[in-house]
Design a protein around this motif. Sequence first.
Motif, PDB file in Angstrom:
ATOM      1  N   SER A 299     -17.742 -12.664   2.213  1.00 30.25           N
ATOM      2  CA  SER A 299     -18.484 -12.069   1.101  1.00 30.25           C
ATOM      3  C   SER A 299     -18.797 -13.157   0.073  1.00 30.25           C
ATOM      4  O   SER A 299     -18.049 -14.128  -0.054  1.00 30.25           O
ATOM      5  N   PRO A 300     -19.892 -12.992  -0.676  1.00 29.12           N
ATOM      6  CA  PRO A 300     -20.243 -14.031  -1.646  1.00 29.12           C
ATOM      7  C   PRO A 300     -19.232 -14.136  -2.787  1.00 29.12           C
ATOM      8  O   PRO A 300     -19.127 -15.183  -3.412  1.00 29.12           O
ATOM      9  N   ASP A 301     -18.501 -13.058  -3.031  1.00 31.29           N
ATOM     10  CA  ASP A 301     -17.607 -13.064  -4.191  1.00 31.29           C
ATOM     11  C   ASP A 301     -16.523 -12.006  -3.990  1.00 31.29           C
ATOM     12  O   ASP A 301     -16.566 -11.255  -3.016  1.00 31.29           O
ATOM     13  N   LEU A 302     -15.580 -11.924  -4.933  1.00 31.45           N
ATOM     14  CA  LEU A 302     -14.676 -10.783  -4.940  1.00 31.45           C
ATOM     15  C   LEU A 302     -15.337  -9.677  -5.756  1.00 31.45           C
ATOM     16  O   LEU A 302     -16.045  -9.970  -6.717  1.00 31.45           O
ATOM     17  N   SER A 303     -15.126  -8.432  -5.373  1.00 30.87           N
ATOM     18  CA  SER A 303     -15.759  -7.354  -6.125  1.00 30.87           C
ATOM     19  C   SER A 303     -15.032  -6.033  -5.912  1.00 30.87           C
ATOM     20  O   SER A 303     -14.276  -5.865  -4.948  1.00 30.87           O
ATOM     21  N   GLU A 304     -15.296  -5.109  -6.840  1.00 22.68           N
ATOM     22  CA  GLU A 304     -14.721  -3.769  -6.718  1.00 22.68           C
ATOM     23  C   GLU A 304     -15.372  -2.999  -5.577  1.00 22.68           C
ATOM     24  O   GLU A 304     -14.730  -2.173  -4.934  1.00 22.68           O
ATOM     25  N   LEU A 305     -16.662  -3.292  -5.331  1.00 25.18           N
ATOM     26  CA  LEU A 305     -17.356  -2.617  -4.235  1.00 25.18           C
ATOM     27  C   LEU A 305     -16.702  -2.975  -2.887  1.00 25.18           C
ATOM     28  O   LEU A 305     -16.534  -2.114  -2.020  1.00 25.18           O
ATOM     29  N   GLU A 306     -16.310  -4.242  -2.733  1.00 28.06           N
ATOM     30  CA  GLU A 306     -15.629  -4.647  -1.490  1.00 28.06           C
ATOM     31  C   GLU A 306     -14.346  -3.833  -1.315  1.00 28.06           C
ATOM     32  O   GLU A 306     -13.992  -3.446  -0.200  1.00 28.06           O
ATOM     33  N   ALA A 307     -13.647  -3.568  -2.426  1.00 30.90           N
ATOM     34  CA  ALA A 307     -12.397  -2.800  -2.344  1.00 30.90           C
ATOM     35  C   ALA A 307     -12.669  -1.345  -1.957  1.00 30.90           C
ATOM     36  O   ALA A 307     -11.872  -0.726  -1.239  1.00 30.90           O
ATOM     37  N   ILE A 308     -13.799  -0.813  -2.415  1.00 30.45           N
ATOM     38  CA  ILE A 308     -14.188   0.555  -2.035  1.00 30.45           C
ATOM     39  C   ILE A 308     -14.468   0.605  -0.527  1.00 30.45           C
ATOM     40  O   ILE A 308     -14.027   1.514   0.178  1.00 30.45           O
ATOM     41  N   TYR A 309     -15.178  -0.409  -0.035  1.00 30.50           N
ATOM     42  CA  TYR A 309     -15.434  -0.460   1.411  1.00 30.50           C
ATOM     43  C   TYR A 309     -14.138  -0.670   2.195  1.00 30.50           C
ATOM     44  O   TYR A 309     -13.974  -0.136   3.292  1.00 30.50           O
ATOM     45  N   ALA A 310     -13.237  -1.451   1.633  1.00 32.71           N
ATOM     46  CA  ALA A 310     -11.954  -1.694   2.310  1.00 32.71           C
ATOM     47  C   ALA A 310     -11.201  -0.380   2.511  1.00 32.71           C
ATOM     48  O   ALA A 310     -10.649  -0.127   3.581  1.00 32.71           O
ATOM     49  N   ASP A 311     -11.210   0.465   1.487  1.00 27.49           N
ATOM     50  CA  ASP A 311     -10.536   1.752   1.577  1.00 27.49           C
ATOM     51  C   ASP A 311     -11.150   2.602   2.707  1.00 27.49           C
ATOM     52  O   ASP A 311     -10.434   3.223   3.488  1.00 27.49           O
ATOM     53  N   SER A 312     -12.473   2.590   2.799  1.00 30.75           N
ATOM     54  CA  SER A 312     -13.129   3.360   3.865  1.00 30.75           C
ATOM     55  C   SER A 312     -12.860   2.754   5.239  1.00 30.75           C
ATOM     56  O   SER A 312     -12.776   3.467   6.236  1.00 30.75           O
ATOM     57  N   TRP A 313     -12.765   1.433   5.271  1.00 33.22           N
ATOM     58  CA  TRP A 313     -12.405   0.739   6.525  1.00 33.22           C
ATOM     59  C   TRP A 313     -11.099   1.319   7.051  1.00 33.22           C
ATOM     60  O   TRP A 313     -10.986   1.699   8.207  1.00 33.22           O
ATOM     61  N   LEU A 314     -10.104   1.389   6.154  1.00 25.69           N
ATOM     62  CA  LEU A 314      -8.780   1.875   6.561  1.00 25.69           C
ATOM     63  C   LEU A 314      -8.858   3.322   7.051  1.00 25.69           C
ATOM     64  O   LEU A 314      -8.319   3.672   8.096  1.00 25.69           O
ATOM     65  N   ARG A 315      -9.558   4.161   6.274  1.00 24.72           N
ATOM     66  CA  ARG A 315      -9.662   5.576   6.653  1.00 24.72           C
ATOM     67  C   ARG A 315     -10.313   5.730   8.035  1.00 24.72           C
ATOM     68  O   ARG A 315      -9.862   6.511   8.865  1.00 24.72           O
TER      69      ARG A 315
END
Lengths: 426, 196
Positions: A402-418
């Motif tokens: 990813s180009p940067d760290l972001s809150e959106l990446e964390a939202i996608y991470a949560d969905s990844w896990l689910r």
Amino acid sequence: MTVDRRSFLKLLSAGTAGVGGASLSMAARAAEIMPKSGRRVVVVGGGYGGTIAAKYVRMMDPSIEVVLIERNRQFVSCPFSNLVIAGERKISDLTLGYDKLAAHYGIKVVFDEVTAVDAEKKEVVTAGGSIGYDRLILSPGIDFRFDELEGYDPATTPGIMPHAWKAGEQTLVLKKKLEEMKDGGTVVLSVPLTPYRCPPGPYERTSMIAWYLKNNKPKSKIIVLDANPDITSKAGLFRKGWAKHYAGMIEYRGAKKVTVVNPAGMSVLVEGIEEVKGDVINVIPPQRAGAIAVKAGVVGPDKNWCPVNATTFESTQVKGIHVIGDACIAGAMPKSGYSANSEAKVCATNVVALMNGRELVDLSGINTCYSSITGKEAVSVAGVYKVDQGKIVAVPNSGGVSPDLSELEAIYADSWLRNIMTEMSS
Amino acid sequence: MKQIISSWSRVLVTLAVLAAGSVVQAAPATPEMLSNACAGCHGTNGVSAGFSMPSLAGQNRVAIAEAMKGFKSGERPSSVMGRLAKGYSDAEIEAMADFFSKQKAAPAAAQSLDLAMVAKGKTLHERHCKRCHLESGKEFDENAAVVAGQWLKYLQIQMADYADGKRKMSEKKADKMKPLSRDELEAIANYYASIK
């Protein structure tokens, strides 16, 4: 897929009998259980790879019987376990059972430990008895090369210097040690040489420990002793995240291989010389394929990992045995949960093709992997893979971080896990 | 002569590789092989269980292919999708789009929605969206996506990308979307998420 509920329940109880069957004589234990009536695939290991291999074989050919053998009644995910350590997730969020998966796809789950594989007779041996197969898929994950750490007692050291590199009890041991540490304490984390399970894992762990300390024990610090010359994955993003959030808290030291541990004195030695003391010490030992891979003779000349055919994931050492996930050498695909998921589907496709005399299909694989930098921000890496000249390679000009760290990446991470946990468990 | 030697050496290399058991004859990746790799994030057969990731099962084939090509070119903003889409040829993208479009759609599991917003969204849908997002968003005209029964979080992210000007729109879509406030877009997202 219709499920024969009664025979499934019978099997569940057969598994229970096996686990509790210590009083049975050796002869009785070696007896064949579940005689084969048709074609059968046995899958050993019910994690990110094994659950998916079992499910997709059944999806692709319901006439093939699938037996999934797993020693634990519940699975705890390594991905996201670093967030448990930081208090950002409950371990129950990462815990799965097998009932729904078994019922939906007619997979026969046996809770037992595989102690040997007889490739000639095509059977695996468990405490409860032997189970025959036409093809065997091993997804055993990793075990540790404790012998490369002087002073390490596999029975007692993990309770003092937790590795937490298999999620579950160890995750909670490390969490508790951090909670018990005084403010102003030092956490030491050691990283083994690659290859090991989850390349960015040690650096995500560093981030999550720092997140916990920053919020709870801000005078404390972390020393990372990395056997590798530099951060092995997402290096630029971790450095950026650490500078942004944890300036002065994380001391990263590259090319510092821990070779000796001293649990009594709470210290480790770098290259047997340089002593580093810590109040909490998280030693991540060097790794190899899970023990059953060694017993089955599928580890390669390096004695650690399993060479496989890049299309079928069949062992190049022993015919009829396929190896997927962290245990196998999958070329450019990293040792990650998503890779194991993707490899399992390729393996299932071609195991079904082989058992039906159909043409094999080329691998198309994906890896996606998120790492948390704080409780709110994450980074990601992604890749697409294909086979070229018998080797798994990344498709040129694709993938990356990813180009940067972001809150959106964390939202996608949560969905990844689910999504990935749902895929494994239902 | 040179040619003969090189072709012989190629044969020898091939034989050596075959002996090592690492090269096998195999068909190119099938639509199923390509698509199954996506299911770790988009759910088995494209039925997503993750709030921010859309279900692809039963989606408009044209919309999936356009989305992937937009990710690939960078025209459509994304997290991992841009990096992943670059790994596929247009023919592979079409094959995956076709595969997912043929899977049985399933609406998102129970999600918490604002009922007042759902009602407001229904009115706005009738006024602005229904000519392309047919049958309450369950069906589609041309390249419109199936939006009914998607995860609210996913729809919200898309609405924000439109409102922020990050995601391009056709002229037809822009005409309908531009007059809407962020609050109205949120209402429409709630409405589509509510459709079973």
